[in-house]
Design an enzyme around this catalytic site. Structure first.
Site, PDB file in Angstrom:
ATOM      1  N   TRP A  12      -6.217  -1.163  -1.880  1.00  0.00           N
ATOM      2  CA  TRP A  12      -6.331  -2.175  -2.561  1.00  0.00           C
ATOM      3  C   TRP A  12      -7.222  -2.065  -3.609  1.00  0.00           C
ATOM      4  O   TRP A  12      -6.992  -1.008  -4.395  1.00  0.00           O
ATOM      5  CB  TRP A  12      -7.071  -3.403  -1.524  1.00  0.00           C
ATOM      6  CG  TRP A  12      -5.998  -3.216  -0.540  1.00  0.00           C
ATOM      7  CD1 TRP A  12      -6.333  -3.052   1.064  1.00  0.00           C
ATOM      8  CD2 TRP A  12      -4.716  -4.327  -0.347  1.00  0.00           C
ATOM      9  NE1 TRP A  12      -5.206  -3.270   1.708  1.00  0.00           N
ATOM     10  CE2 TRP A  12      -4.385  -3.899   0.922  1.00  0.00           C
ATOM     11  CE3 TRP A  12      -4.048  -4.623  -1.261  1.00  0.00           C
ATOM     12  CZ2 TRP A  12      -2.889  -4.314   1.454  1.00  0.00           C
ATOM     13  CZ3 TRP A  12      -2.696  -5.121  -0.685  1.00  0.00           C
ATOM     14  CH2 TRP A  12      -2.179  -5.110   0.538  1.00  0.00           C
ATOM     15  N   GLU A  60      -5.379 -10.551   8.520  1.00  0.00           N
ATOM     16  CA  GLU A  60      -6.433 -10.948   8.102  1.00  0.00           C
ATOM     17  C   GLU A  60      -6.658 -12.155   7.082  1.00  0.00           C
ATOM     18  O   GLU A  60      -7.246 -11.814   5.935  1.00  0.00           O
ATOM     19  CB  GLU A  60      -7.099  -9.603   7.625  1.00  0.00           C
ATOM     20  CG  GLU A  60      -7.044  -8.542   8.480  1.00  0.00           C
ATOM     21  CD  GLU A  60      -7.961  -7.209   7.857  1.00  0.00           C
ATOM     22  OE1 GLU A  60      -8.172  -7.166   6.853  1.00  0.00           O
ATOM     23  OE2 GLU A  60      -7.989  -6.293   8.646  1.00  0.00           O
ATOM     24  N   TRP A  79      -4.778   3.094  11.989  1.00  0.00           N
ATOM     25  CA  TRP A  79      -4.842   2.646  10.566  1.00  0.00           C
ATOM     26  C   TRP A  79      -5.283   4.046   9.930  1.00  0.00           C
ATOM     27  O   TRP A  79      -6.546   4.427   9.960  1.00  0.00           O
ATOM     28  CB  TRP A  79      -5.709   1.550   9.895  1.00  0.00           C
ATOM     29  CG  TRP A  79      -5.480   1.368   8.444  1.00  0.00           C
ATOM     30  CD1 TRP A  79      -6.119   1.929   7.590  1.00  0.00           C
ATOM     31  CD2 TRP A  79      -4.128   0.712   8.088  1.00  0.00           C
ATOM     32  NE1 TRP A  79      -5.473   1.784   6.379  1.00  0.00           N
ATOM     33  CE2 TRP A  79      -4.393   0.922   6.665  1.00  0.00           C
ATOM     34  CE3 TRP A  79      -3.463  -0.093   8.437  1.00  0.00           C
ATOM     35  CZ2 TRP A  79      -3.555   0.165   5.673  1.00  0.00           C
ATOM     36  CZ3 TRP A  79      -2.446  -0.767   7.635  1.00  0.00           C
ATOM     37  CH2 TRP A  79      -2.339  -0.714   6.337  1.00  0.00           C
ATOM     38  N   GLN A 114       0.970  -1.289  -0.090  1.00  0.00           N
ATOM     39  CA  GLN A 114      -0.031  -0.005  -0.044  1.00  0.00           C
ATOM     40  C   GLN A 114       0.982   1.156   0.082  1.00  0.00           C
ATOM     41  O   GLN A 114       0.339   2.238  -0.343  1.00  0.00           O
ATOM     42  CB  GLN A 114      -0.907   0.055   1.299  1.00  0.00           C
ATOM     43  CG  GLN A 114      -2.043  -1.128   1.114  1.00  0.00           C
ATOM     44  CD  GLN A 114      -2.977  -1.168   2.160  1.00  0.00           C
ATOM     45  OE1 GLN A 114      -2.663  -1.759   3.341  1.00  0.00           O
ATOM     46  NE2 GLN A 114      -4.247  -0.449   2.055  1.00  0.00           N
ATOM     47  N   GLU A 162      -5.412  -2.583  13.894  1.00  0.00           N
ATOM     48  CA  GLU A 162      -5.851  -1.549  13.175  1.00  0.00           C
ATOM     49  C   GLU A 162      -7.311  -0.776  13.442  1.00  0.00           C
ATOM     50  O   GLU A 162      -8.349  -1.632  13.617  1.00  0.00           O
ATOM     51  CB  GLU A 162      -6.200  -2.109  11.697  1.00  0.00           C
ATOM     52  CG  GLU A 162      -4.936  -2.382  10.890  1.00  0.00           C
ATOM     53  CD  GLU A 162      -5.016  -3.190   9.302  1.00  0.00           C
ATOM     54  OE1 GLU A 162      -6.145  -2.886   8.877  1.00  0.00           O
ATOM     55  OE2 GLU A 162      -4.277  -3.798   8.980  1.00  0.00           O
TER      56      GLU A 162
HETATM   57  C1  FCB Z   1      -7.904  -3.742   6.488  1.00  0.00           C
HETATM   58  C2  FCB Z   1      -6.574  -3.972   5.932  1.00  0.00           C
HETATM   59  C3  FCB Z   1      -5.632  -2.851   5.525  1.00  0.00           C
HETATM   60  C4  FCB Z   1      -6.544  -1.575   5.155  1.00  0.00           C
HETATM   61  C5  FCB Z   1      -7.882  -1.403   6.025  1.00  0.00           C
HETATM   62  C6  FCB Z   1      -8.542  -0.370   5.733  1.00  0.00           C
HETATM   63  O1  FCB Z   1      -8.626  -4.923   5.958  1.00  0.00           O
HETATM   64  O2  FCB Z   1      -5.752  -4.737   6.709  1.00  0.00           O
HETATM   65  O3  FCB Z   1      -4.646  -3.078   4.753  1.00  0.00           O
HETATM   66  O4  FCB Z   1      -6.832  -1.909   3.913  1.00  0.00           O
HETATM   67  O5  FCB Z   1      -8.555  -2.642   5.943  1.00  0.00           O
END
Ligand code: FCB
Length: 456
Positions: free
Chosen positions: A421, A171, A413, A27, A367
């Site tokens: 993504w 995840e 985050w 990212q 996050e």
């Molecule tokens: C999570 C991901 C992270 C980011 C956030 C918004 O699922 O781990 O990379 O994209 O969402």
């Protein structure tokens, strides 16, 4: 209602609570030509796969702006930084030789964090699988677990003495179900049976990774899951709610706890798979004890009866839940620009439920944050919605601690507006704005807010 002050908010956490900020390799890094190809580079070439046509370059050009980005982390005042290693940068062929340049980049990152008193928290795998391994079947290949463990072992040998925490995977639900069922993430497959198998194989790979990390001398290996509370929004959707909860949460916490694959899930999915890929040995490996569990939380899931229109919230399409009875996901306002319901109480509930499912395991929020449309005005970004999101969720985390949850830290985050993504640059989660053309960084009001809390 008066907002809680930064000092009072800080005071609602224990003195040794760790505040941090998070990113991931694909990212932010850019410079894709200096590493091996990842499945996200390949996926980004499919027309329409990424909404705005973004690719891994330049992302945030972090490879060339390391010093500036570490300075942003230092000025934020946080005690920890969560980053991920790009597998194809560290080990371009997926197996075997380590790239001197690639490995050297993470040496520099880790050392400059340590010089500033910031704990490095390393994730081995945040979705950017080497394409060469995908070409061998990716996570469906039963050998992948062993290859992942070899990679994790090499990371442990190289960095283990300098990183405070190491996560195997980020995840696995997303890798499995958005990558193999909904097909909206790399590798973009739409085959429910494969998604269920990948979810299992990822958990076995994580267990092998935990063993390999410990074997290399890492004392604090863990795993990061995106768990969330699944709410019943309307009577009549009980079975769908339960099924989504099984796929999203219980499957993972049951495997970790040594309870195996939930019987109910096996029954619900019998038309899709016979689960014959599950072995006693695999279950034993998946239950390898972890030193901590990371919880990524953004939004609750809300499930209701079938309707003509489905929610367009990112990642909440029913295609991501193989075997679910007819239903809808029905997020309620207020929304972030991801279409995600803002509900801090969902974080408290998620932490409470996770602590109940895995009573001995220390938890971290690895996050939490929000995408909103930001505007640069006179060189500044005023983002009150993100400030209020962060404030509410920090309060919700403190509430979980007050209830007795063993929560050790919280990572916001994200540090930077980055490549979200499949949403490309259209969703901005950063507390630092990044100009997509000039790469100029501008700390937002939310950065100042978070700093005022963590340094209070
Ligand atoms: C999570 C991901 C992270 C980011 C956030 C918004 O699922 O781990 O990379 O994209 O969402």
């Amino acid at each position: 209602m008066n907002d809680i002050s930064p000092i009072a908010l800080r005071g609602s956490f224990p003195a040794d609570f760790v505040f941090g900020v998070a990113t991931s390799s694909w990212q932010i890094e850019g410079e894709s030509q200096s590493r091996g190809e990842s499945i996200w580079d390949r996926f980004a070439k499919i027309p329409g796969a990424i909404v705005d046509g973004s690719t891994g370059d330049p992302a945030c050009d972090h490879i060339n702006r390391l010093d500036e980005d570490v300075a942003l982390i230092e000025n934020l005042g946080v005690g920890a930084y969560r980053f991920s290693v790009s597998w194809p940068r560290f080990m371009p062929d997926g197996r075997g030789a380590v790239s001197a340049d690639g490995a050297g980049f993470y040496d520099r990152l880790i050392d400059s964090l340590l010089e500033r008193g910031i704990q490095p928290s390393m994730t081995c795998y945040h979705w950017d699988l080497p394409q060469v391994l995908q070409d061998k079947g990716g996570w469906l290949n039963p050998d992948m677990g062993r290859w992942f463990a070899d990679y994790a072992h090499a990371l442990g040998e190289r960095y283990g003495d300098r990183v405070s925490m190491v996560a195997t995977l980020n995840e696995p639900w997303v890798s499995a179900y958005l990558g193999y069922a909904a097909g909206v993430h790399a590798p973009g497959e739409v085959k429910s049976a494969h998604a269920l198998e990948v979810a299992y194989r990822l958990m076995v790979a994580s267990g092998l990774g935990i063993r390999a990390l410990r074997d290399s001398g890492v004392t604090n290996p863990g795993l990061v899951l995106n768990l969330t509370t699944v709410r019943l929004d309307q009577p009549g959707a009980e079975a769908a709610r339960e099924h989504i909860d099984l796929l999203h949460n219980v499957f993972f916490t049951d495997l970790l706890a040594g309870r195996g694959v939930p019987e109910k899930l096996i029954a619900n999915t019998e038309a899709i798979t016979d689960w014959s890929f599950v072995t006693d040995e695999g279950l034993d490996i998946a239950a390898e004890p972890i030193s901590w569990l990371g919880v990524n939380y953004y939004t609750p899931l809300r499930v209701g009866r079938p309707a003509d229109t489905q929610s367009d919230a990112v990642g909440q399409s029913l295609a991501a839940f193989p075997g679910v009875p007819a239903a809808t996901t029905r997020p309620k306002p207020p929304f972030t620009t991801m279409g995600w319901e803002v509900d801090p109480s969902g974080l408290t509930a998620t932490l409470r439920d996770t602590a109940r499912a895995l009573p001995e395991v220390p938890l971290w929020v690895t996050e939490n944050g929000a995408a909103y449309a930001d505007h640069v005005v006179d060189g500044e970004v005023y983002d009150p919605d993100r400030v209020s999101y962060l404030r509410g969720h920090l309060q919700a985390a403190a509430e979980a601690i007050a209830e007795g949850v063993d929560l050790r830290g919280y990572f916001c985050w994200s540090l930077l507006d980055n490549l979200e993504w499949a949403e490309g640059r259209t969703q901005t989660f950063g507390i630092v704005h990044v100009d997509p053309q000039t790469m100029e960084r501008i700390p937002k009001a939310s950065y100042e807010f978070y700093r005022s809390v963590v340094t209070a």
